[in-house]
Design a protein around this motif. Structure first.
Motif, short mmCIF file in Angstrom:
data_model
loop_
_atom_site.label_atom_id
_atom_site.label_comp_id
_atom_site.label_asym_id
_atom_site.label_seq_id
_atom_site.Cartn_x
_atom_site.Cartn_y
_atom_site.Cartn_z
N ALA A 1 0.86 -1.18 0.00
CA ALA A 1 0.00 0.00 0.00
C ALA A 1 0.89 1.23 0.00
CB ALA A 1 -0.91 -0.01 1.22
N ASN A 2 0.57 2.19 -0.87
CA ASN A 2 1.42 3.36 -1.08
C ASN A 2 0.61 4.64 -0.87
OD1 ASN A 2 3.83 4.77 -2.38
ND2 ASN A 2 2.12 5.46 -3.65
N GLU A 3 1.28 5.66 -0.37
CA GLU A 3 0.62 6.95 -0.19
C GLU A 3 1.63 8.07 -0.43
OE1 GLU A 3 -2.44 8.31 0.30
OE2 GLU A 3 -1.44 10.26 0.50
N LEU A 4 1.18 9.11 -1.12
CA LEU A 4 2.05 10.25 -1.45
C LEU A 4 2.29 11.17 -0.25
CD1 LEU A 4 3.44 12.08 -3.61
CD2 LEU A 4 1.22 13.12 -3.99
N ASP A 5 1.23 11.52 0.42
CA ASP A 5 1.29 12.56 1.45
C ASP A 5 1.92 12.01 2.74
OD1 ASP A 5 -0.15 15.29 2.39
OD2 ASP A 5 -0.36 13.76 3.95
N LEU B 1 4.33 -1.25 3.18
CA LEU B 1 3.84 0.12 2.98
C LEU B 1 4.95 0.96 2.38
CD1 LEU B 1 2.10 0.63 6.44
CD2 LEU B 1 1.01 0.06 4.28
N SER B 2 4.57 1.83 1.43
CA SER B 2 5.57 2.75 0.89
C SER B 2 4.99 4.15 0.84
CB SER B 2 6.00 2.30 -0.52
OG SER B 2 4.92 2.41 -1.43
N ARG B 3 5.93 5.12 0.79
CA ARG B 3 5.52 6.52 0.75
C ARG B 3 6.13 7.14 -0.51
NH1 ARG B 3 7.12 8.72 5.93
NH2 ARG B 3 9.17 8.72 5.04
N PRO C 1 14.63 -0.56 -4.75
CA PRO C 1 15.31 0.48 -5.52
C PRO C 1 14.35 1.52 -6.09
CG PRO C 1 16.01 -1.71 -6.21
CD PRO C 1 14.84 -1.90 -5.30
N ALA C 2 13.11 1.11 -6.36
CA ALA C 2 12.16 2.02 -7.01
C ALA C 2 11.35 2.84 -6.01
CB ALA C 2 11.20 1.21 -7.89
N VAL C 3 11.02 2.25 -4.88
CA VAL C 3 10.10 2.92 -3.96
C VAL C 3 10.68 2.94 -2.55
CG1 VAL C 3 8.12 2.19 -5.34
CG2 VAL C 3 8.74 0.87 -3.33
N SER C 4 10.13 3.86 -1.74
CA SER C 4 10.68 3.99 -0.39
C SER C 4 9.74 3.26 0.58
CB SER C 4 10.79 5.49 -0.15
OG SER C 4 10.65 5.81 1.14
N LEU C 5 10.21 2.11 1.08
CA LEU C 5 9.34 1.27 1.92
C LEU C 5 9.34 1.77 3.37
CD1 LEU C 5 10.09 -2.42 0.81
CD2 LEU C 5 8.05 -1.05 0.31
N MET C 6 8.15 1.95 3.93
CA MET C 6 8.05 2.25 5.36
C MET C 6 8.09 0.95 6.15
SD MET C 6 4.83 4.82 5.02
CE MET C 6 4.79 5.52 6.66
N PHE D 1 10.64 -10.59 -3.94
CA PHE D 1 9.79 -9.61 -4.60
C PHE D 1 9.80 -8.29 -3.81
CE2 PHE D 1 5.55 -7.61 -4.64
CZ PHE D 1 5.53 -7.21 -5.97
N ILE D 2 9.69 -8.38 -2.49
CA ILE D 2 9.67 -7.16 -1.66
C ILE D 2 11.02 -6.44 -1.80
CG2 ILE D 2 9.43 -6.27 0.69
CD1 ILE D 2 7.73 -8.88 1.25
N ALA D 3 12.10 -7.21 -1.76
CA ALA D 3 13.43 -6.59 -1.91
C ALA D 3 13.56 -5.92 -3.28
CB ALA D 3 14.52 -7.64 -1.71
N SER D 4 12.90 -6.50 -4.29
CA SER D 4 13.02 -5.93 -5.65
C SER D 4 12.29 -4.60 -5.77
CB SER D 4 12.49 -6.93 -6.69
OG SER D 4 11.07 -6.91 -6.67
#
Ligand code: SAM
Length: 460
Positions: A123-127, A148-150, A341-346, A335-338
């Motif tokens: 689940a991802n959120e910008l704010d 979770l990613s931001r 590099p693209a997204v910032s995981l919380m 998969f989670i580790a992959s």
């Protein structure tokens, strides 16, 4: 605008907009809780039910324990939609699901309730502020199979064909929330609709790349106008060759098909259903679905701490994120580790402890997890007043002499509230600062339980 949709749609909707919104909650079945007998159930999700009035949720320990989630009733149809989509794409292999615009987390929780625990949800959120609220709500829900990613959802466009299902619950002009949230009225303008529709198209086009061939994109908004709804779906279908999916949601009384389209789109609207405005549709990407490979299973087993405290640890692996230990499903670990590099995981799974030298300090997420092994930390039952004090972050005195020194779970009605550390007749409260209850406890009275432990009929 609404009048142009025809009197049979517009008239009930317009008169309902002058009445107050209904309050509803969904019981957390993952933690074994259900609506009480005789509850006024939401037709499309039997764990959801309406309340006669809005209680002070913050004064209810069960809300902090994640035994229920406050969710507007129409949004609960998401669980049924995801259940039907998952059945369409299922192949026996675990699914990977992206919730691209996720805060405060209602649709993420709805999806987790529909999917198998073997599937994995990101689940991802910008704010930033909303992402923190998402984190808290997901921690309270208590699932292990969720990361979770931001950041901007469009970062996921770098991950080509990574997900079986992508949900875009898009930022929108919010017309469907106007009677619930007065600020939606203040912010509305025709130019807002145009700019929202443009942002939505950009998000849809970018995320299409991240969807596997044969995968399904679920699109939803909480607005009424066609530009942000049917027109976006029809455009996506025209541009990509996607197939519109018949989810059959209009079999629920009051749920209407989309307006001015042949695609399968569904509208839940006040005056037609007991809930706020939701638009939802699902489309399938052309091509054959490629399944997740099984190689992720070749990961290190958990060490002693996780084995001692987390259920089904054979299915989990451990990852250190700076000084924080997380457990992640082995089937999805690579998969989670992959993603990283693209997204910032919380979080990439369930955070369980912080390392301090040789010590492992358990974290709040573990206390709230449905996977915490009961009794693996001593449990200290508190009365209502003491439970509120604990939630407010106050240190604890008069600890019973038979409670072992070290970490324990203060609990209310048998369910952990968090962690504390017994240092001998006194205990340090490990309730995270951000989650501490800010209510003045004076004058609050113990609420009636909103949800009840589920009866396991097999054991009766
Ligand atoms: N799905 C949520 C739920 O059910 O609780 C509600 C989501 S709300 C309709 C849309 C969310 O998208 C907002 O929290 C907003 O901050 C976020 N958002 C807006 N633009 C975004 C973007 N480019 N990438 C990711 N999230 C975005």
């Amino acid at each position: 605008m609404i009048e142009s949709f025809g009197a049979d749609y517009a008239a009930p909707l317009l008169s309902a907009l002058a009445t107050p919104a209904q309050v509803s909650v969904r019981a957390n079945a993952l933690k074994g809780y259900a609506p009480p007998a005789g509850a006024d159930l939401v037709p499309w999700w039997p764990q959801g039910f309406y309340l006669d009035e809005r209680p002070l949720f913050a004064a209810d320990p069960a809300w902090h324990q994640g035994l229920y989630y406050v969710q507007e009733a129409s949004s609960m149809i998401y669980t049924e939609a995801v259940r039907r989509v998952a059945a369409l794409v299922a192949s026996g292999e675990p699914l990977r699901y992206l919730d691209a615009c996720a805060a405060p987390g209602g649709k993420t929780i709805s999806a987790l309730a529909a999917l198998s625990p073997d599937d994995f949800v990101v689940a991802n959120e910008l704010d930033r502020h909303r992402a923190n609220i998402l984190y808290e709500n997901i921690a309270r829900y208590g699932a292990t199979n969720v990361g979770l990613s931001r950041g901007d959802a469009l970062r996921y466009s770098k991950l080509k064909e990574a997900f079986d299902i992508i949900a875009v619950d898009a930022p929108c002009s919010g017309e469907g929330m106007m009677r619930k949230e007065p600020e939606a009225v203040a912010q509305w303008s025709p130019s807002l609709i145009a700019s929202c529709a443009a942002v939505q198209r950009e998000i849809l086009a970018g995320l299409w790349r991240a969807l596997k061939p044969g995968g399904v994109l679920i699109y939803s908004t909480c607005t009424f106008n066609r530009s942000e709804n049917e027109e976006n779906i029809d455009r996506l279908i025209a541009e990509t060759g996607a197939t519109s999916l018949d989810l059959g949601l209009d079999t629920f009384t009051g749920v209407r098909r989309g307006i001015g389209t042949d695609s399968f789109c569904y509208r839940l609207s006040p005056g037609h259903v007991r809930g706020e405005g939701i638009f939802i549709a699902a489309v399938r990407k052309p091509g054959e679905c490629r399944r997740a490979d099984g190689k992720d299973r070749k990961t290190a087993p958990c060490s002693a701490f996780a084995k001692a405290h987390v259920a089904a640890s054979d299915e989990l692996t451990e990852v250190m994120c700076a000084d924080r230990l997380e457990v992640r499903p082995r089937a999805h670990a690579r998969f989670i580790a992959s993603l990283e590099p693209a997204v910032s995981l919380m979080r990439g799974g369930l955070p369980v402890a912080i390392t301090k030298g040789r010590d492992m300090v358990p974290v709040h997420d573990l206390a709230l997890s449905a996977a915490l092994i009961p009794g693996s930390f001593p449990l200290l039952e508190l009365d209502y007043a003491a439970a509120l004090d604990f939630l407010r972050g106050e240190s604890m005195s008069d600890i019973p002499s038979d409670l072992p020194r070290g970490f324990f779970t203060p609990a209310y009605a048998g369910v952990p509230l968090g962690f504390a550390k017994n240092i001998g007749r006194r205990a340090n409260n490990l309730m995270p600062d951000a989650l501490r209850l800010r209510l003045d406890p004076r004058g609050l009275s113990q609420p009636e339980p909103l949800v009840v432990p589920q009866i396991n009929h097999q054991t009766l």
